[in-house]
Design an enzyme around this catalytic site. Structure first.
Site, PDB file in Angstrom:
ATOM      1  N   GLU A   1       4.756  -6.273   1.626  1.00  0.00           N
ATOM      2  CA  GLU A   1       5.777  -5.232   1.458  1.00  0.00           C
ATOM      3  C   GLU A   1       5.540  -4.385   0.200  1.00  0.00           C
ATOM      4  O   GLU A   1       5.747  -3.182   0.214  1.00  0.00           O
ATOM      5  CB  GLU A   1       7.162  -5.899   1.396  1.00  0.00           C
ATOM      6  N   ASP A   2       5.118  -5.024  -0.859  1.00  0.00           N
ATOM      7  CA  ASP A   2       5.107  -4.319  -2.149  1.00  0.00           C
ATOM      8  C   ASP A   2       3.731  -4.014  -2.734  1.00  0.00           C
ATOM      9  O   ASP A   2       3.642  -3.421  -3.809  1.00  0.00           O
ATOM     10  CB  ASP A   2       5.896  -5.142  -3.187  1.00  0.00           C
TER      11      ASP A   2
END
Ligand code: MN
Length: 729
Positions: free
Chosen positions: A80-81
């Site tokens: 996600e990051d």
């Protein structure tokens, strides 16, 4: 980097005790990979980002989760990051870890209408992943727990949003999974951010009583431990205090004072066997006076989240009530770790019993997804969790003795749908403890409920049920039935709703504008056809009041455009189907007004209405101002005239005043027949002075035609007068 070292060495110590050297090596590899991937990223607290995955991993070891879960916890935010892809995770750590990481990764920015829908879609994805692998949700809960523990660093609004989501969604899920400490900590943290004042008050009240409580609990614990030794060989006695949120709920939602809450203090007795549990109960009830109606046997009737225990509330010597919970070691593990405990057992022994319990423990997820899969609105699932999960529960039985948990306030219809949609859909009535009850009967704990069904084809739920049921599950299933089984009916119902709503809001449209409006609406609602839209309104998949603001917006746009057009094209002319030529306007709807019923040959004038084109009046109609150039809305009065080539029939009304007589109606019809006039409607009314007023509407094709009809009728002997007139008599 020493803060990272400090955190990691703590994790490492926990890993080394819980896992084999091979497993520890994989965890080490995951840590190094996450460390590099997150690089210089920082948390809102200013600490290195990697602190967060380390903390989540550590929480999971605390739950007794396996190596893959811990690895996934360390990697849970990389996809996600960071630029790391899910494919890379699979290559390095295998497909299981990839699935776990994907499961907790939020959906990308899906273009959804609002935040709630986004939240609902993410939740649905999470539940889907979790129905395949329960570890997904356990990792997610650990993730949320650490985020909540460090929430003071994010800014106010986000803090409130996350706290709200936690208390509405994640705490109920933790509750359903039976992971009590996580549920309580999530709730307490959320309350501390959402209502800091109340939180502080409760904390202070607890602190005030701390010394007293300690003494009180110690005293009771000692007494109980001593007495129990005489009947049970190996018992552990613990003291515990209710969570802040638990107290908060009772104080603010049930309106009780701090003093009125009986179970702030609890003593927990953990013994070896189920038999010992009941033996202890006997001893306790002999020692202290039990409070009536407070004894609960969750051993013979476990809660749906598999929780088992005996609960009883007693009055101590000092008059202070306290709760005693009695359970076995295994029940205690289930109470503390819930589903996680069983998952762990399953790995260890692969035994059937644990398998069955696990299946039961997550059955509700599949249930929820099934009920939701046919609903259009993803927010349904969100509502089910928000409303059905958090309420207090009642436990009722099927005639076969299966226990069904329902939120307080649930009716027999909710019960039927909780068993199966097919049962609900065929329901004709219900018996509670063998007595027939009404469909809105609210069920109570301990009742045995039998649903009466009919297998008659075409039988189904009634729309009224939507107002009776209280669970979201039942509501969704009823709507689904209507959606599938009653398309024609839904379309009709939806159309009626839509039209009534327009009327209520004084929204009038030409057919063309209406089509325009509906085209925009179905596009916005992602519907293929107008019928689909009406059908969705009909079964409740779309709630009209929810889309009203949008509908009004679009309506205003369309009407405004039409009025602009009316002003813009001054030079154009139009001939309408009514045979009226309007100066300066093309393509507009023309309506012959009902107040004066103009027909060809009459002197006429047009008025630009809001939303339904031009209405045509006779110049001498009472509704037309005498001096239109100085009238308040002078600019809306426009010239119109009859198109000479058009020969259509018009409805024309007249009022006949007649002497009452047996033959008058016959005379009128005979006369009209003779000149081949079609009658549209005829209304008669007697007056006090012995006359009859007849309002007659005929088809005429010109003023001349109408005049000749009126003359003819005027010559009849019983007719006193004939006037062109309005509709009312
Ligand atoms: Mn995270």
């Amino acid at each position: 980097m020493d803060i990272v070292d400090k955190y990691y060495s703590e994790l490492k110590a926990a890993v080394d005790t819980a896992f084999s050297p091979d497993e520890a090596a994989i965890i080490e590899k995951a840590f190094q990979f996450a460390l590099v991937s997150h690089g210089e990223q920082l948390r809102k607290s200013g600490e290195p980002y990697i602190i967060h995955p380390i903390a989540v991993a550590k929480i999971l070891i605390g739950f007794g989760m396996d190596c893959q879960s811990v690895v996934s916890a360390l990697l849970h935010d990389v996809v996600e990051d960071t630029p790391v892809t899910s494919e890379e995770v699979r290559r390095l750590f295998g497909a299981d870890v990839q699935h776990l990481v994907d499961g907790v990764t939020k959906l990308g920015k899906v273009p959804l209408a609002n935040k709630e829908e986004q939240q609902a879609e993410n939740l649905r994805k999470l539940l889907l992943a979790m129905s395949e692998d329960i570890r997904v949700i356990i990792i997610k809960l650990a993730d949320r727990l650490h985020n909540m523990r460090t929430l003071q660093y994010v800014h106010e609004q986000k803090r409130r949003d996350i706290s709200k989501e936690t208390i509405e969604i994640y705490a109920p899920i933790a509750h359903r999974l039976g992971i009590r400490p996580v549920k309580e900590e999530l709730e307490d943290l959320a309350i501390s951010f959402l209502d800091p004042v109340a939180y502080k008050e409760i904390e202070d009240a607890l602190a005030d009583q701390e010394p007293l409580r300690k003494e009180f609990l110690e005293n009771i614990k000692d007494k109980i431990a001593t007495r129990i030794k005489t009947v049970v060989s190996d018992a552990t006695v613990q003291g515990r205090i209710k969570s802040v949120h638990g107290i908060y709920r009772k104080m603010y939602m049930q309106g009780r004072s701090f003093e009125e809450i009986y179970d702030i203090y609890a003593v927990r007795i953990i013994v070896d066997t189920v038999g010992d549990c009941y033996n202890c109960l006997g001893v306790i009830h002999d020692m202290y006076k039990p409070l009536q109606g407070r004894f609960k046997d969750y051993i013979s009737t476990p809660k749906p989240n598999m929780y088992q225990s005996l609960h009883t509330t007693l009055i101590g010597k000092e008059g202070i009530p306290f709760e005693v919970q009695i359970r076995t070691e295994e029940m205690h593990k289930t109470a503390e770790y819930g589903i996680a405990a069983h998952w762990k057992y399953k790995l260890g022994y692969k035994d059937k019993e644990a398998d069955k319990k696990l299946e039961k423990g997550i059955g509700w997820v599949k249930h929820l997804l099934e009920a939701q899969s046919e609903a259009d609105d993803a927010t349904d699932i969100l509502n089910t969790i928000k409303h059905d999960f958090v309420s207090d529960e009642v436990f009722v039985f099927t005639p076969k003795g299966d226990v069904i948990a329902l939120p307080v306030g649930a009716t027999v219809i909710d019960f039927a749908y909780a068993i199966h949609s097919a049962v609900g859909n065929k329901m004709t009535g219900a018996k509670v403890d063998k007595r027939i009850v009404q469909l809105n009967y609210v069920v109570k704990t301990g009742e045995i409920i039998e649903i009466l069904t009919s297998s008659q084809p075409g039988k189904g739920p009634s729309r009224d049920w939507l107002n009776i049921v209280t669970t979201n599950e039942a509501r969704t299933k009823i709507r689904n039935w209507f959606k599938k089984e009653r398309r024609e009916e839904n379309i009709e119902e939806g159309k009626a709703q839509y039209e009534a709503q327009l009327r209520r809001n004084n929204m009038t449209l030409t057919d063309e504008q209406e089509e325009q409006l509906l085209t925009v609406i179905i596009e916005k609602q992602k519907m293929a056809t107008v019928d689909d839209f009406f059908a969705a309104l009909g079964y409740g998949g779309i709630v009209l009041s929810k889309i009203m603001p949008m509908l009004r917006d679009e309506y205003n746009k369309i009407v405004k455009a039409a009025n602009d057009t009316a002003v813009k094209y001054k030079q154009a002319k139009t001939v309408s189907s009514e045979g009226v030529v309007v100066e300066g306007i093309t393509n507009c709807l023309i309506k012959l007004s009902r107040c004066c019923n103009p027909i060809p040959g009459d002197d006429i004038i047009g008025f630009i209405t809001r939303g339904h084109g031009v209405s045509v009046h006779k110049k001498d109609c009472p509704n037309v101002p005498d001096d239109i150039y100085n009238a308040p809305e002078a600019h809306r009065w426009i010239k119109v005239y009859w198109n000479s080539t058009v020969k259509t029939e018009f409805a024309a009304s007249m009022l006949l005043t007649c002497l009452a007589g047996k033959t008058i109606m016959n005379d009128i019809f005979t006369a009209l027949n003779a000149i081949h006039v079609t009658v549209q409607s005829i209304n008669t009314r007697g007056t006090k002075d012995g006359r009859v007023l007849i309002n007659l509407t005929i088809n005429a094709n010109s003023v001349e035609h109408l005049k000749s009809v009126m003359q003819r009728l005027g010559k009849l002997s019983g007719v006193l007068s004939v006037d062109r007139s309005g509709m009312d008599i």
